[in-house]
Scaffold this motif. Structure first.
Motif, PDB file in Angstrom:
ATOM      1  N   TRP A 218       0.695  -1.317  -0.075  1.00  0.00           N
ATOM      2  CA  TRP A 218      -0.061  -0.046   0.106  1.00  0.00           C
ATOM      3  C   TRP A 218       0.980   1.270   0.034  1.00  0.00           C
ATOM      4  O   TRP A 218       0.657   2.177  -0.782  1.00  0.00           O
ATOM      5  CB  TRP A 218      -0.893  -0.105   1.246  1.00  0.00           C
ATOM      6  N   ILE A 219       1.907   1.364   0.658  1.00  0.00           N
ATOM      7  CA  ILE A 219       2.872   2.349   1.036  1.00  0.00           C
ATOM      8  C   ILE A 219       3.459   2.649  -0.527  1.00  0.00           C
ATOM      9  O   ILE A 219       3.574   3.545  -1.057  1.00  0.00           O
ATOM     10  CB  ILE A 219       3.999   2.202   1.948  1.00  0.00           C
ATOM     11  N   ASP A 220       3.868   1.622  -1.162  1.00  0.00           N
ATOM     12  CA  ASP A 220       4.372   1.566  -2.375  1.00  0.00           C
ATOM     13  C   ASP A 220       3.552   2.204  -3.459  1.00  0.00           C
ATOM     14  O   ASP A 220       3.838   3.031  -4.236  1.00  0.00           O
ATOM     15  CB  ASP A 220       4.942   0.190  -2.960  1.00  0.00           C
ATOM     16  N   LEU A 221       2.320   1.744  -3.642  1.00  0.00           N
ATOM     17  CA  LEU A 221       1.406   2.142  -4.582  1.00  0.00           C
ATOM     18  C   LEU A 221       0.848   3.580  -4.249  1.00  0.00           C
ATOM     19  O   LEU A 221       0.700   4.278  -5.161  1.00  0.00           O
ATOM     20  CB  LEU A 221      -0.021   1.250  -4.462  1.00  0.00           C
ATOM     21  N   ARG A 222       0.666   3.976  -2.900  1.00  0.00           N
ATOM     22  CA  ARG A 222       0.028   5.295  -2.644  1.00  0.00           C
ATOM     23  C   ARG A 222       1.220   6.411  -2.634  1.00  0.00           C
ATOM     24  O   ARG A 222       1.135   7.515  -2.918  1.00  0.00           O
ATOM     25  CB  ARG A 222      -0.497   5.305  -1.429  1.00  0.00           C
TER      26      ARG A 222
ATOM     27  N   LEU B 214       7.395   5.510  -2.025  1.00  0.00           N
ATOM     28  CA  LEU B 214       8.631   5.559  -1.084  1.00  0.00           C
ATOM     29  C   LEU B 214       9.679   4.813  -1.341  1.00  0.00           C
ATOM     30  O   LEU B 214      10.657   5.404  -1.193  1.00  0.00           O
ATOM     31  CB  LEU B 214       8.071   5.436   0.365  1.00  0.00           C
ATOM     32  N   TRP B 215       9.434   3.602  -1.605  1.00  0.00           N
ATOM     33  CA  TRP B 215      10.494   2.744  -1.862  1.00  0.00           C
ATOM     34  C   TRP B 215      11.274   2.891  -2.936  1.00  0.00           C
ATOM     35  O   TRP B 215      12.703   2.613  -2.993  1.00  0.00           O
ATOM     36  CB  TRP B 215       9.954   1.141  -1.887  1.00  0.00           C
ATOM     37  N   SER B 216      10.796   3.788  -3.958  1.00  0.00           N
ATOM     38  CA  SER B 216      11.819   4.141  -4.946  1.00  0.00           C
ATOM     39  C   SER B 216      12.569   4.915  -4.702  1.00  0.00           C
ATOM     40  O   SER B 216      13.865   5.575  -5.361  1.00  0.00           O
ATOM     41  CB  SER B 216      10.936   4.416  -6.291  1.00  0.00           C
ATOM     42  N   GLU B 217      12.506   5.810  -3.610  1.00  0.00           N
ATOM     43  CA  GLU B 217      13.344   6.765  -3.210  1.00  0.00           C
ATOM     44  C   GLU B 217      14.329   6.493  -2.389  1.00  0.00           C
ATOM     45  O   GLU B 217      15.499   7.160  -2.114  1.00  0.00           O
ATOM     46  CB  GLU B 217      12.288   8.125  -2.665  1.00  0.00           C
ATOM     47  N   VAL B 218      14.014   5.484  -1.470  1.00  0.00           N
ATOM     48  CA  VAL B 218      14.983   4.736  -0.390  1.00  0.00           C
ATOM     49  C   VAL B 218      15.318   3.475  -0.856  1.00  0.00           C
ATOM     50  O   VAL B 218      14.842   2.564  -0.356  1.00  0.00           O
ATOM     51  CB  VAL B 218      14.454   5.076   0.908  1.00  0.00           C
ATOM     52  N   VAL B 219      16.350   3.418  -1.862  1.00  0.00           N
ATOM     53  CA  VAL B 219      16.733   2.275  -2.243  1.00  0.00           C
ATOM     54  C   VAL B 219      17.143   1.362  -1.075  1.00  0.00           C
ATOM     55  O   VAL B 219      16.958   0.049  -1.140  1.00  0.00           O
ATOM     56  CB  VAL B 219      17.790   2.483  -3.325  1.00  0.00           C
TER      57      VAL B 219
END
Length: 221
Positions: A29-33, A36-41
């Motif tokens: 849910w965090i990834d879709l909304r 975030l995960w694309s910014e903090v590898v």
């Protein structure tokens, strides 16, 4: 393990599995909304590893363990029954009817251990040795298989403890024969009582385990 404790374990496993699934959904849910995960590898890699671990440990492993337990349930029951045969008194037990009387070592009857003859002590040593050999044969045949199921750990521990106790009975009988003192007499009597108590406890444990297996099979688990 009793039926109640088995249910508690299943509830605990189900709760942990549910938490693992919820954690995965939160991460998705965090990834879709937010992306975030694309910014903090680095952090996303750590979270990915954690999710993989949770799914493997609490979902996949427990599912495979239950399926494997159902698959090998007949073999597991056979192993437990084999131990039951090894420790049952053949003259007083009827295993097919569920009547199991544990083996027991008898004190010399000629006035008690302090008046035991050489022949009586030798017979006691021989019986302890035979009982130990029967347990050792059963243990060597089934220990590796039973060790894969944590539910059977108490059985293996009881068997090992009885084997050690039978060695102690034999040693005490030899000590009493060599030096017939009050101390050696008391030690032999205590060793025999402890051995008989452990035999009875193992019979109870095996019957509980077999009952759990039968109930689970009847329920289609």
């Amino acid at each position: 393990m009793t039926r109640q404790s088995s249910r508690r374990q299943l509830i605990r496993q189900g709760f942990l599995s549910a938490l693992a699934v919820i954690a995965c959904l939160v991460v998705l849910w965090i990834d879709l909304r937010t992306g975030l995960w694309s910014e903090v590898v680095v952090l996303s890699g750590i979270v990915g590893g954690l999710i993989t671990f949770l799914l493997t440990a609490f979902v996949l492993r427990s599912t495979l363990a239950r399926a494997n337990a159902r698959r090998w349930a007949p073999v597991n029951r056979l192993a437990l029954t084999e131990f039951l045969h090894a420790i049952a008194d053949e003259q007083r037990s009827e295993l097919s009817r569920g009547i199991v009387v544990a083996r027991s070592l008898e004190l010399p009857t000629n006035g008690g251990a302090d008046h035991a003859s050489h022949a009586e002590l030798e017979a006691l040593r021989d019986q302890a040795l035979r009982d130990r050999q029967d347990l050792s044969r059963a243990l060597s045949s089934w220990a590796e298989f039973l060790a894969t199921n944590s539910d059977d750990d108490p059985v293996l521990l009881h068997v090992a403890q009885i084997a050690i106790q039978l060695d102690l009975v034999r040693d005490c009988a030899i000590a009493l024969e060599t030096s017939p003192t009050a101390v050696n007499t008391a030690q032999l009597e205590a060793a025999i009582a402890e051995s008989n108590g452990r035999f009875a406890a193992l019979v109870d444990e095996l019957q509980r385990q077999i009952k759990v297996h039968d109930e689970d099979s009847a329920a289609g688990r």
